[in-house]
Design a protein around this motif. Structure first.
Motif, mmCIF file in Angstrom:
data_model
loop_
_atom_site.group_PDB
_atom_site.id
_atom_site.type_symbol
_atom_site.label_atom_id
_atom_site.label_comp_id
_atom_site.label_asym_id
_atom_site.label_seq_id
_atom_site.Cartn_x
_atom_site.Cartn_y
_atom_site.Cartn_z
ATOM 1 N N PRO A 65 92.953 8.019 -14.748
ATOM 2 C CA PRO A 65 92.772 6.644 -14.223
ATOM 3 C C PRO A 65 91.708 5.871 -14.992
ATOM 4 O O PRO A 65 90.806 6.452 -15.609
ATOM 5 N N GLU A 66 91.790 4.550 -14.930
ATOM 6 C CA GLU A 66 90.770 3.709 -15.549
ATOM 7 C C GLU A 66 89.413 3.853 -14.841
ATOM 8 O O GLU A 66 88.364 3.634 -15.434
ATOM 9 N N MET A 111 94.860 -0.986 -8.486
ATOM 10 C CA MET A 111 95.469 -0.137 -7.463
ATOM 11 C C MET A 111 94.501 0.989 -7.133
ATOM 12 O O MET A 111 94.217 1.840 -7.985
ATOM 13 N N VAL A 112 93.977 1.003 -5.928
ATOM 14 C CA VAL A 112 92.953 1.964 -5.519
ATOM 15 C C VAL A 112 93.600 3.040 -4.653
ATOM 16 O O VAL A 112 94.184 2.741 -3.603
ATOM 17 N N VAL A 117 86.151 12.836 -0.815
ATOM 18 C CA VAL A 117 87.255 11.913 -1.081
ATOM 19 C C VAL A 117 87.314 11.643 -2.576
ATOM 20 O O VAL A 117 86.288 11.347 -3.205
ATOM 21 N N VAL A 118 88.511 11.734 -3.149
ATOM 22 C CA VAL A 118 88.683 11.350 -4.547
ATOM 23 C C VAL A 118 89.238 9.928 -4.573
ATOM 24 O O VAL A 118 90.202 9.607 -3.882
ATOM 25 N N CYS A 119 88.580 9.073 -5.356
ATOM 26 C CA CYS A 119 88.935 7.652 -5.443
ATOM 27 C C CYS A 119 89.341 7.341 -6.875
ATOM 28 O O CYS A 119 88.513 7.448 -7.792
ATOM 29 N N ASN A 120 90.588 6.963 -7.062
ATOM 30 C CA ASN A 120 91.100 6.633 -8.388
ATOM 31 C C ASN A 120 91.554 5.184 -8.426
ATOM 32 O O ASN A 120 92.158 4.690 -7.466
ATOM 33 N N VAL A 121 91.277 4.502 -9.534
ATOM 34 C CA VAL A 121 91.679 3.107 -9.700
ATOM 35 C C VAL A 121 92.549 2.990 -10.942
ATOM 36 O O VAL A 121 92.156 3.401 -12.036
ATOM 37 N N THR A 122 93.719 2.424 -10.753
ATOM 38 C CA THR A 122 94.671 2.190 -11.829
ATOM 39 C C THR A 122 94.775 0.686 -12.082
ATOM 40 O O THR A 122 94.876 -0.095 -11.130
ATOM 41 N N VAL A 123 94.734 0.288 -13.349
ATOM 42 C CA VAL A 123 94.895 -1.119 -13.716
ATOM 43 C C VAL A 123 96.356 -1.357 -14.060
ATOM 44 O O VAL A 123 96.916 -0.718 -14.954
ATOM 45 N N LEU A 163 83.975 1.196 -12.620
ATOM 46 C CA LEU A 163 84.368 1.925 -13.833
ATOM 47 C C LEU A 163 85.628 1.318 -14.450
ATOM 48 O O LEU A 163 85.732 1.195 -15.682
ATOM 49 N N ALA A 164 86.590 0.942 -13.613
ATOM 50 C CA ALA A 164 87.812 0.325 -14.132
ATOM 51 C C ALA A 164 87.507 -1.031 -14.772
ATOM 52 O O ALA A 164 88.088 -1.387 -15.810
#
Length: 260
Positions: free
Chosen positions: A31-32, A120-121, A44-50, A146-147
């Motif tokens: 992820p970005e 997209m979180v 909790v794992v938190c991922n952000v996609t652009v 970070l994204a």
């Protein structure tokens, strides 16, 4: 009813002491933005996609968008819960939490500076011990930053879009005592349970406060909000501690953009 004098927090914390917040950057490499957020035994794992598109209602407006999804893994709790995908729809609880995460994070950004793209979180609970939504919001804000740094490095932003620093914390009244950052065993017996999403500039994004048994007074509400604000300050400190170096490296002078 638990006697207030005899009640002790199982981890030995003071009433006004949050669980240690650990934020691990780049937990997932694709992820970005990716952060593993840990508050005590809640993980909790938190991922952000652009994504290079926006919903139809924002096309040709120049505005960006942010949306979120939230899920709890089957064995995040003591007993296995089935994956919501196998039921064909998400639970009301998950829908409510992911909407909370999305609107909270949008409140921290200037969407006009994002351009026509979507953040997209995804927040997935690996282990739950109370405060999953507040841990998700606190970690997701860092993942969003970070994204954004990823976009800035590619010169894809008009300007730095962070309007304010964002975090969330839980408080409650247990055995007659206001407590900060409830673990599950405290939350399950709380007479009042309250979540506060707030900003570093003392703005309030959302308050969710519920009396589980008897109504609570305005004075009790104010004491809980004061306690929650102290918890937010510690969350902001934890966020800045992991982001300051990244911001400096990217040439971003301040996490929060200066107001004109």
């Amino acid at each position: 009813m638990v006697n207030a004098a005899s009640f002790e927090r199982r981890d030995g914390r003071r009433d006004d002491e949050p669980r240690p917040m650990q934020l691990t950057l780049d937990f997932v490499k694709y992820p970005e933005g990716s952060v593993l957020a840990r508050a005590g035994d809640t993980v909790v794992v938190c991922n952000v996609t652009v994504e290079g598109r926006v919903p139809p209602f924002l096309r040709d407006t120049g505005e960006g968008w942010l949306t979120s999804e939230y899920a709890m893994l089957p064995r995040a709790t003591e007993e296995r819960s089935p994956r919501e995908s196998t039921r064909g729809s998400i639970s009301g609880r998950s829908a409510e939490i992911q909407r909370l995460i999305g609107r909270s994070l949008r409140a921290s950004l200037d969407m006009g500076l994002l351009g026509e793209r979507t953040l997209m979180v995804d927040c997935d609970v690996l282990q739950a011990d109370g405060g999953t939504r507040t841990t998700a919001i606190t970690g997701a804000f860092v993942a969003v930053v970070l994204a954004l740094l990823h976009l800035k490095e590619r010169k894809a932003l008009k300007a730095w879009p962070v309007r304010d620093q964002l975090a969330a914390v839980s408080v409650g009244i247990v055995a007659g005592r206001p407590l900060l950052d409830l673990a599950y065993d405290e939350d399950s017996r709380a007479a009042v349970d309250l979540n506060l999403v707030g900003t570093a500039r003392k703005g309030i994004v959302e308050v969710q406060g519920t009396a589980e048994r008897e109504p609570y007074s305005r004075r009790e509400l104010e004491s809980l909000l004061d306690l929650a604000e102290s918890g937010l300050e510690r969350a902001f400190t934890a966020q800045r501690a992991v982001l300051d170096h990244r911001l400096e490296k990217a040439g971003v002078k301040s996490l929060v953009a200066e107001r004109p």
